[in-house]
Write an enzyme that holds these catalytic residues in place. Structure first.
Site, PDB file in Angstrom:
ATOM      1  N   SER A   1       0.836  -1.192   0.000  1.00 30.11           N
ATOM      2  CA  SER A   1       0.000   0.000   0.000  1.00 30.11           C
ATOM      3  C   SER A   1       0.881   1.256   0.000  1.00 30.11           C
ATOM      4  CB  SER A   1      -0.955  -0.044   1.203  1.00 30.11           C
ATOM      5  OG  SER A   1      -1.945   0.946   1.113  1.00 30.11           O
TER       6      SER A   1
ATOM      7  N   HIS B   1      -7.445  -5.886   0.020  1.00 28.63           N
ATOM      8  CA  HIS B   1      -6.253  -5.042   0.101  1.00 28.63           C
ATOM      9  C   HIS B   1      -5.435  -5.480   1.310  1.00 28.63           C
ATOM     10  CE1 HIS B   1      -3.907  -1.337  -0.392  1.00 28.63           C
ATOM     11  NE2 HIS B   1      -4.014  -1.146   0.912  1.00 28.63           N
TER      12      HIS B   1
END
Length: 391
Positions: free
Chosen positions: A229, A371
């Site tokens: 990320s 994610h």
């Protein structure tokens, strides 16, 4: 009377940050060519790339996106904090080290956790994680084990594994972010192209690399830098800046990471600069909702890492990070790698879900799920390293 401003603010946020998840609504765009100089001259060989075009692109990213990185410091030290030769039930050597960097009468400390396979003969390659999750994810005592950093898996594969935490370099907070590396370089805070949190984390990764260069159990020429990320944005920027990193892994990094900004799919520049104003330099804000005005896009960031291998990932339920845009950024970096005669085995279209392209200079997979960074991801990182480093 108070409800009107509230609903007006909510409407403003909804309009401003409405994100597109429909491929049919991706606007037409033209990517800047990494092999055409600012003087509109073609780049046809490695010499022209390294002497002219690469420095141009690097300066553009420094001045407009990530901010300038400090080039000097007064001194650096490496202090052993703890060492154990019986870690992981006797399978690994644990070394905890405090890296101290001094400049202009102040200092910053970076705590590095490093495990080395006990059975290794000589210095071994190492995976270095930029940890942007809670510190328990990289627990040195292994009382808590996380798929985000499956250290035992890496050790069993024959590689070393290390981590440092982003908070040592810059708290991930729009108010507190200067309370780290930027204490050493306060002038950066006044400069429109001065680094902020992402730059501070990348700078810290290079200081850990300084430590690896004097650590006899680590092969500093075979360091795989891993980030997830915002950490994946950082790993790309750190590898672009510091050519000592042998392989870069960027996991679900999205906007201003490995995904193309011009697609305006998922997270956009305006949203990231508003919600996380402490990540990128102030100059970047002039491109809010103006992606096409940027003289760079993320395929050019990946190109800066050439000829070194890059592995990028996505997850099927993480459209925010734009899987298609990430794959296209990798594909559009291929022409720079071709200058070095480095072949890419990426297919013409994104590979099937969970199908990893690892036998390639540019690797990629789109994993089923959320994610996150998982054991599936790490297995592919290890395979990618084996392809490039050997067993």
């Amino acid at each position: 009377m108070k409800t009107i401003p509230f609903f007006a603010a909510m409407l403003f946020c909804t309009i401003t940050f409405a994100q597109n998840y429909n491929e049919a609504l991706v606007p037409a765009y033209t990517l800047p060519d990494p092999l055409i100089t600012l003087n509109n001259r073609p780049v046809k060989n490695v010499k022209s790339w390294e002497q002219t075009r690469r420095p141009e692109i690097l300066r553009l990213f420094e001045n407009l996106v990530y901010g300038q990185m400090p080039k000097t410091f007064d001194r650096i030290s490496y202090t052993p904090v703890r060492e154990s030769r019986s870690a992981m039930n006797g399978h690994a050597i644990l070394k905890e080290t405090r890296v101290m960097v001094y400049h202009h009468g102040d200092s910053v400390s970076i705590d590095v956790t490093l495990f080395i396979p006990k059975a290794a003969k000589g210095a071994v390659p190492v995976f270095l994680l930029i940890n942007n999750r809670p510190k328990k994810n990289t627990d040195a005592d292994r009382k808590e084990k996380s798929a985000f950093w499956p250290a035992e898996m890496v050790i069993d594969s024959g590689y070393a594994v290390a981590a440092f935490h982003v908070s040592d370099l810059a708290p991930d907070d729009k108010i507190k972010y200067p309370e780290g590396a930027l204490r050493l370089y306060p002038e950066m805070l006044q400069q429109p192209n001065g680094m902020k949190a992402i730059g501070s984390w990348a700078w810290g990764a290079s200081r850990v690399m300084d430590y690896f260069e004097q650590e006899p159990l680590v092969n500093a020429k075979q360091v795989v830098l891993v980030g997830h990320s915002r950490g994946g944005k950082t790993s790309l920027w750190a590898a672009a800046q510091d050519q000592r990193f042998a392989i870069c892994v960027s996991n679900c990094s999205g906007n201003t990471g490995a995904a193309l900004s011009r697609r305006q799919f998922g997270e956009r520049i305006s949203r990231i600069n508003t919600v996380f104003p402490h990540w990128f330099c102030n100059n970047y804000k002039q491109y809010n909702d103006k992606e096409n005005d940027l003289p760079v896009d993320q395929h050019m960031l990946i190109s800066l890492i050439a000829p070194r291998p890059v592995y990028a990932t996505n997850a099927t339920k993480d459209l925010w990070a734009d899987p298609t845009g990430t794959f296209l950024a990798m594909k559009n970096a291929e022409k720079v790698y071709a200058l070095y005669r480095k072949s890419s085995q990426l297919p013409a279209a994104p590979p099937a879900v969970n199908e990893a392209v690892v036998n390639s200079t540019l690797g990629y997979h789109n994993r089923e799920g959320e994610h996150d960074m998982t054991e599936f991801d790490w297995r592919q990182f290890i395979r990618f390293a084996r392809h490039h480093f050997g067993k």
